[in-house]
Design an enzyme around this catalytic site. Structure first.
Site, PDB file in Angstrom:
ATOM      1  N   LYS A 200       0.863  -1.179   0.000  1.00 30.83           N
ATOM      2  CA  LYS A 200       0.000   0.000   0.000  1.00 30.83           C
ATOM      3  C   LYS A 200       0.896   1.224   0.000  1.00 30.83           C
ATOM      4  CE  LYS A 200      -3.577   2.460   2.510  1.00 30.83           C
ATOM      5  NZ  LYS A 200      -4.498   2.457   3.660  1.00 30.83           N
ATOM      6  N   ARG A 210     -10.415  10.255   2.222  1.00 26.68           N
ATOM      7  CA  ARG A 210     -10.224  10.951   3.505  1.00 26.68           C
ATOM      8  C   ARG A 210     -11.377  11.905   3.765  1.00 26.68           C
ATOM      9  NH1 ARG A 210      -3.664  11.382   3.304  1.00 26.68           N
ATOM     10  NH2 ARG A 210      -3.404   9.128   3.007  1.00 26.68           N
ATOM     11  N   ARG A 221       1.383   9.919   5.647  1.00 25.43           N
ATOM     12  CA  ARG A 221       1.566   8.569   6.184  1.00 25.43           C
ATOM     13  C   ARG A 221       2.872   7.944   5.675  1.00 25.43           C
ATOM     14  NH1 ARG A 221      -3.497   8.226   8.154  1.00 25.43           N
ATOM     15  NH2 ARG A 221      -5.336   8.344   6.834  1.00 25.43           N
ATOM     16  N   GLU A 237       7.484  -6.722   1.223  1.00 29.64           N
ATOM     17  CA  GLU A 237       6.246  -6.610   2.006  1.00 29.64           C
ATOM     18  C   GLU A 237       5.342  -7.828   1.785  1.00 29.64           C
ATOM     19  OE1 GLU A 237       5.118  -4.679   4.251  1.00 29.64           O
ATOM     20  OE2 GLU A 237       6.244  -2.808   4.201  1.00 29.64           O
ATOM     21  N   LYS A 252      -2.316  -1.626  -3.747  1.00 28.21           N
ATOM     22  CA  LYS A 252      -3.162  -0.437  -3.694  1.00 28.21           C
ATOM     23  C   LYS A 252      -2.308   0.812  -3.763  1.00 28.21           C
ATOM     24  CE  LYS A 252      -6.134   1.813  -0.341  1.00 28.21           C
ATOM     25  NZ  LYS A 252      -6.607   1.767   1.020  1.00 28.21           N
ATOM     26  N   SER A 278     -10.302   5.666  -4.223  1.00 32.31           N
ATOM     27  CA  SER A 278     -11.247   6.783  -4.350  1.00 32.31           C
ATOM     28  C   SER A 278     -10.848   7.789  -5.421  1.00 32.31           C
ATOM     29  CB  SER A 278     -11.382   7.478  -2.993  1.00 32.31           C
ATOM     30  OG  SER A 278     -10.117   7.932  -2.527  1.00 32.31           O
ATOM     31  N   TYR A 317     -15.325   1.233  -6.329  1.00 28.11           N
ATOM     32  CA  TYR A 317     -16.568   1.912  -5.943  1.00 28.11           C
ATOM     33  C   TYR A 317     -17.664   1.692  -6.976  1.00 28.11           C
ATOM     34  CZ  TYR A 317     -13.637   3.671  -2.305  1.00 28.11           C
ATOM     35  OH  TYR A 317     -12.797   3.728  -1.219  1.00 28.11           O
TER      36      TYR A 317
HETATM   37  C1  PBG Z   1      -6.745   3.743   5.680  1.00 24.89           C
HETATM   38  C2  PBG Z   1      -7.326   3.522   4.340  1.00 24.89           C
HETATM   39  C3  PBG Z   1      -7.264   4.416   3.292  1.00 24.89           C
HETATM   40  C4  PBG Z   1      -7.927   3.845   2.244  1.00 24.89           C
HETATM   41  C5  PBG Z   1      -8.397   2.605   2.652  1.00 24.89           C
HETATM   42  N1  PBG Z   1      -7.987   2.410   3.968  1.00 24.89           N
HETATM   43  C6  PBG Z   1      -6.744   5.788   3.242  1.00 24.89           C
HETATM   44  C7  PBG Z   1      -5.383   6.099   3.634  1.00 24.89           C
HETATM   45  O1  PBG Z   1      -4.525   5.227   3.724  1.00 24.89           O
HETATM   46  O2  PBG Z   1      -5.167   7.268   3.841  1.00 24.89           O
HETATM   47  C8  PBG Z   1      -8.076   4.495   0.919  1.00 24.89           C
HETATM   48  C9  PBG Z   1      -9.120   3.966   0.031  1.00 24.89           C
HETATM   49  C10 PBG Z   1      -9.446   4.855  -1.089  1.00 24.89           C
HETATM   50  O3  PBG Z   1      -8.831   5.905  -1.319  1.00 24.89           O
HETATM   51  O4  PBG Z   1     -10.403   4.502  -1.795  1.00 24.89           O
HETATM   52  N2  PBG Z   1      -6.876   2.712   6.556  1.00 24.89           N
END
Ligand code: PBG
Length: 328
Positions: A200, A210, A221, A237, A252, A278, A317
């Site tokens: 990720k 967010r 992060r 990982e 992701k 997203s 989505y």
């Molecule tokens: C955090 C989390 C995130 C997403 C899924 N789980 C956001 C992040 O890491 O800031 C993002 C999913 C998306 O953008 O559709 N636990």
């Protein structure tokens, strides 16, 4: 001088008609290989639209149940639930509260789904903490990896008790898969599977998410999510998550990381999924709203590309809408 060769090597033969093309397709998108992410919010009376994700809402428990049912009826393979709590604190205590919104949403989804799809939940802290990080903080403000593992263990046990069948470990803490596996087994739940967000990346494509979870994050992060520059590190990982007991590996975001997805899919002997996040959704929706892109075509083309790169299932989505289109 150029001489036209008589060639029997004519790939266009296999593109000649819709029926031929259909038969020749190397990969397909099937409703069962789609997972619908759903947001369920506490203390709202009506579904609450998310402006940066047109067509996506924060659900009430009731509207969430209807969304689960609609996904199941369309043949979608599973739902991934995210909770949006009303109260936040430094420990994210809403996440393992049996009456917390996500755990209530899990119960709702299990009831609505029956045996028709798989109910999964996000096992993380970011939506529940008042600082917005995926873990708890040390005195110096940094994310405390091992204290966070103890929180994830408690959250996982609560989610399993609520009825989740697959837990999505999205926090990118070191050792999180081992910690959650041990917690589940210790709670007598060796049956609950772990979907490990193995690779990720610290991505700007998460922006609309967010907003969706009203994230309180300031800063970034980058001390726990991966550097977008790194491909080789994804294999490390993935190898760790495998060794720690992951059941499914995920990459992701999806479209910007298809090389990573292909690498992981080529080497892993367990299912590999991808998350079309997203911002990937929002960018296409926004361009389509301007008449600049064809959303219906891209919905299928992007998911197909993610499948072709090696994902056996895709979180998107568009899952329910796409599944409905595919089955009619
Ligand atoms: C955090 C989390 C995130 C997403 C899924 N789980 C956001 C992040 O890491 O800031 C993002 C999913 C998306 O953008 O559709 N636990």
């Amino acid at each position: 001088m150029y001489v036209q060769q008589e060639s029997s090597d004519r790939p266009r033969r296999l593109r000649s008609t819709p029926a031929v093309r259909r038969l020749m397709a190397e990969v397909r998108v099937h409703p069962a290989s789609l997972v619908q992410p759903l947001f369920v919010a506490e203390s709202i009376e009506h579904p609450d639209p998310i402006p940066s994700m047109p067509g996506v809402v924060r659900h009430t428990l009731e509207s969430g149940a209807a969304a689960v049912r609609r996904a199941a009826d369309a043949g979608v393979g599973g739902v991934m639930l995210f909770g949006v709590p009303e109260h936040l604190d430094s420990q994210g205590s809403g996440a393992d509260d049996p009456d917390g919104i996500l755990n209530r949403a899990i119960g709702m989804a299990v009831d609505a789904a029956g045996d028709d799809l798989v109910v999964m939940a996000d096992t993380c802290l970011d939506a529940f903490t008042d600082h917005g990080h995926c873990g708890v903080l040390s005195a110096d403000g940094s994310v405390d990896n091992d204290a966070t593992l103890r929180r994830y263990a408690d959250i996982a046990a609560a989610q399993a008790l609520a009825g989740a069948e697959v837990l999505g470990l999205s926090g990118m803490m070191d050792g999180q898969v081992a910690a959650v596996r041990a917690a589940l087994d210790g709670a007598g739940r060796p049956d609950v599977a772990i979907l490990a967000y193995a690779a990720k990346y610290a991505s700007a494509w998460y922006g609309p998410f967010r907003e969706a979870v009203s994230s309180q994050l300031s800063g970034d992060r980058r001390t726990y999510q991966m550097d977008p520059a790194n491909r080789r590190e994804a294999m490390r990982e993935a190898g760790l998550d495998l060794a720690e007991g992951a059941d499914i590996l995920m990459v992701k975001p999806a479209l910007g990381y298809l090389d990573v997805l292909a690498d992981v899919a080529a080497s892993a002997d367990l299912p590999v999924w991808a998350y079309q996040v997203s911002g990937e959704y929002a960018a296409i929706e926004a361009a389509a709203a301007n008449g600049w892109l064809d959303r219906d075509a891209l919905m299928l083309e992007t998911v197909l590309g993610i499948r072709r790169a090696g994902a056996s299932a895709v979180l998107t989505y568009w899952a329910t809408e796409l599944a409905e289109r595919l089955s009619t």
